[in-house]
Design an enzyme around this catalytic site. Structure first.
Site, short mmCIF file in Angstrom:
data_model
loop_
_atom_site.label_atom_id
_atom_site.label_comp_id
_atom_site.label_asym_id
_atom_site.label_seq_id
_atom_site.Cartn_x
_atom_site.Cartn_y
_atom_site.Cartn_z
N TYR A 135 66.64 70.94 94.53
CA TYR A 135 67.73 70.70 93.58
C TYR A 135 67.17 70.51 92.18
O TYR A 135 65.99 70.21 92.01
CB TYR A 135 68.52 69.45 93.98
CG TYR A 135 69.37 69.64 95.20
CD1 TYR A 135 70.62 70.25 95.13
CD2 TYR A 135 68.92 69.20 96.44
CE1 TYR A 135 71.38 70.44 96.24
CE2 TYR A 135 69.68 69.38 97.58
CZ TYR A 135 70.93 70.00 97.48
OH TYR A 135 71.69 70.18 98.59
N ARG A 173 66.87 70.76 103.59
CA ARG A 173 66.87 72.17 103.17
C ARG A 173 65.64 72.88 103.72
O ARG A 173 64.82 73.40 102.97
CB ARG A 173 66.90 72.24 101.65
CG ARG A 173 68.17 71.64 101.08
CD ARG A 173 68.42 72.14 99.69
NE ARG A 173 69.73 72.74 99.59
CZ ARG A 173 70.16 73.40 98.52
NH1 ARG A 173 69.34 73.59 97.49
NH2 ARG A 173 71.36 73.91 98.49
N ASP A 201 73.50 74.17 107.15
CA ASP A 201 73.61 73.75 105.75
C ASP A 201 75.04 73.95 105.24
O ASP A 201 75.37 74.97 104.63
CB ASP A 201 72.60 74.54 104.91
CG ASP A 201 72.54 74.05 103.48
OD1 ASP A 201 73.38 73.20 103.09
OD2 ASP A 201 71.67 74.53 102.73
N GLN A 239 68.79 75.78 108.12
CA GLN A 239 69.66 76.65 107.30
C GLN A 239 71.03 76.90 107.92
O GLN A 239 72.04 76.89 107.22
CB GLN A 239 68.99 78.01 107.10
CG GLN A 239 68.38 78.15 105.72
CD GLN A 239 67.92 79.58 105.46
OE1 GLN A 239 67.94 80.43 106.34
NE2 GLN A 239 67.48 79.81 104.25
N SER A 249 75.70 74.37 101.45
CA SER A 249 75.52 75.74 100.98
C SER A 249 76.69 76.64 101.37
O SER A 249 77.19 77.42 100.56
CB SER A 249 74.22 76.34 101.52
OG SER A 249 73.12 75.73 100.90
#
Lengths: 390, 390
Positions: A233, A127, A135, A132, A138
């Site tokens: 998380y 992360r 990801d 990004q 996500s």
């Protein structure tokens, strides 16, 4: 270098690893792309569209899997109806990139290592800012959060927005979202779009501002301990913290028309946050949408893939939500894969190159050259072997 | 004066004519209210809630119907499973207020007149300012328009809103709404809330401003003839006007992700506005939500109550949409009834009084003292008798 896109065989899986737009970008870079016939059908991408983008359509999955330098998939490799195992269909030394659920089902890592596959797990993308665009957890969680609100709104026997009509005023629906990760935040945004009054809870106090910036009220609980794990998380907390959390959740569940739960711990059973007692306190007609149903559920009443009725409350055990938005889910996943694959292409001769100095390559790789590389996967596997031997 | 609320017996009907809040208001005025046991169950209003509001719960429907001075219902009276007919269960001279579909099924007016029932049809409430609070067609159509968008959004394999994500930008969905009456306007508002780009078409140019004020683009067609009938509804137009309209619709249907059709003509089969050829031109994955399915549908592919697939396009033949939001649908309908019932209560002695000098009473009454009063219902019945004799 030959990249192959396999057709997903899992029931309920409608996504496809690459979409034609992304195929075209790879082909333009000089990469050969093979797509299994019908791979995009359930996501409304036709073989003709892939061909127009420069892909070769391959009807024989055995040929496609064996010839691939890099095999791209969405779901964990399966045992096929024809008796073959997808892991066995790959050539030794090939690269596999997919969701692999290595913490939940670590046995697959063992098999991939034995087959000397270089396997990259999309769940293991770090992360970081640079990662990004890769990801996939996500991008897919965001879709789940969006769809959860649509499902909740459709099941609710009320309007979501406040309306002023000739026959009187309709009060807005009250939506309570538990867990303000990517799915929770998108759920907040969507419920707000539809005009609901939204409250959200998360054990990580740092998300408060983000929740508020989306127009929701943040439900605060003082826990006096660390609640954030590595990677941002949520972390497991003490018994006292759990009790305080439960009390706060109970108060808000009781007053809500729709409760959306999004708390998942990678590779583990989901925590129960909404108990049977809390459901019994809800108003008849209220709705719980449980995004953790596939991991056992955040609500004690949840049954995966089913709508359960309890005292007039509907508990919806959602499964395969990203698959239910297959065009955009595939488009975003394909972009995530494209960004990762770029790191593996030698810019000079367009050959495949795995550079383990790159932190993303290092983090996402779970097996390479016959070894299991990821320490968390190793631990999960050791536990599993322990259970098997005990 | 005794007002009775019957339990709806039609399959799929979840609404109830009065909700506890409205019962309380009538009771406070000195009116006796009887509610059939379980009448509110499917709308999540319990017998206990009605009792707390001052109603008497009656288990025997025969007793309830016979004793009622005013019987309130949602749907057209039915033949019951026990062999009795609801129309026959009313006492001579009693008042019945309900949706009665007198233009679609005029035979019911004949039976109501023979039974000397004073029947008021909620479809016949005039579209005047004073009658707005009684306009149940509007309150229920608004719910249908809202729900149609939720259903369309849930069926679409794409996001509705534009999203800027780390894996690229998602373009907003394109929604095309045909018919900008109450349902169409609420559909526009809801699709805009969810972030879609919305276009709307209506043959009545006067609705343009309202469409635009909701943030949608108004699709214009020059028709050079009158398109508005009495009461503000759309009127049937010439063949040339139909062709121009079809052409404009075809162009916009082709480019849309979701098409929502809302064109209904009271008492008649709905016009076909989206042809099979237009559906064949739509992108795979697109969705048509047909709000006129119960009247035969605005789309040639529609089957009422079913989702039909054509070349990757899903055509959803919605039925009972207001019933799928039963709490608010019942609440608004109950308020509509309350406003109408107020006109029938003598302010002095709280007795029932039908004042036919009142334009609302006059317009909504279809049978009284053994006569069919409404001229449109008489015409519809004459046509029906003509067919029966021919």
């Amino acid at each position: 270098m030959k990249i192959a896109v396999a057709k997903e065989i899992e029931v309920g899986e409608r996504r496809v690893a690459l979409v034609p737009d992304v195929v075209a970008r790879l082909v333009k870079q000089g990469v050969e792309v093979w797509v299994e016939a019908g791979a995009g059908d359930r996501a409304f991408f036709s073989d003709a569209a892939y061909e127009a983008a420069g892909a070769k359509i391959v009807s024989d999955p055995g040929y496609l899997w064996w010839e691939a330098d890099v095999l791209l998939k969405v779901g964990v490799p399966q045992e096929r109806e024809d008796g073959r195992s997808e892991v066995e269909m790959l050539r030794e030394g090939a690269v596999l990139i997919s969701f692999l659920n290595p913490l939940g089902e670590p046995a697959i890592a063992k098999r991939l290592a034995e087959r000397r596959i270089s396997a990259f797990s999309m769940e293991m993308i770090p992360r970081t800012t640079r990662a990004q665009s890769m990801d996939a957890l996500s991008s897919q969680a965001s879709i789940a959060g969006y769809k959860a609100v649509l499902i909740g709104a459709a099941a609710l026997p009320k309007y979501f927005p406040m309306l002023t009509t000739a026959a009187g005023t309709i009060a807005p629906a009250k939506v309570f979202i538990i867990g303000a990760g990517v799915a929770g935040l998108q759920a907040i945004a969507t419920a707000r779009r539809l005009g609901a009054v939204v409250e959200a809870f998360d054990i990580r106090p740092a998300v408060k501002e983000e929740v508020q910036s989306l127009g929701a009220k943040f439900v605060e609980v003082q826990l006096e301990e660390e609640t954030v794990a590595a990677g941002g998380y949520a972390k497991e907390v003490s018994e006292i913290a759990k009790q305080r959390t439960q009390q706060a959740i109970a108060e808000h569940v009781k007053l809500s028309d729709v409760v959306i739960t999004t708390a998942q711990v990678p590779g583990r059973k989901a925590p129960i946050l909404v108990t049977e007692e809390m459901v019994a306190q809800m108003k008849p007609g209220s709705v719980v949408v449980d995004l953790a149903a596939e991991q056992g559920g955040n609500c004690a009443c949840t049954e995966p893939g089913k709508d359960v009725q309890r005292n007039g409350v509907t508990i919806i055990g959602t499964i395969d939500l990203p698959s239910s938005v297959p065009i955009h889910a595939s488009q975003l996943y394909a972009k995530n894969l494209l960004s990762l694959v770029q790191l593996m292409i030698n810019k000079e001769d367009k050959s495949l190159q795995l550079n383990f100095e790159d932190d993303i390559i290092e983090a996402a790789c779970i097996t390479h050259a016959g070894e299991i590389r990821n320490s968390r996967v190793k631990e999960a596997l050791a536990t599993l072997v322990g259970i098997g031997n005990g």
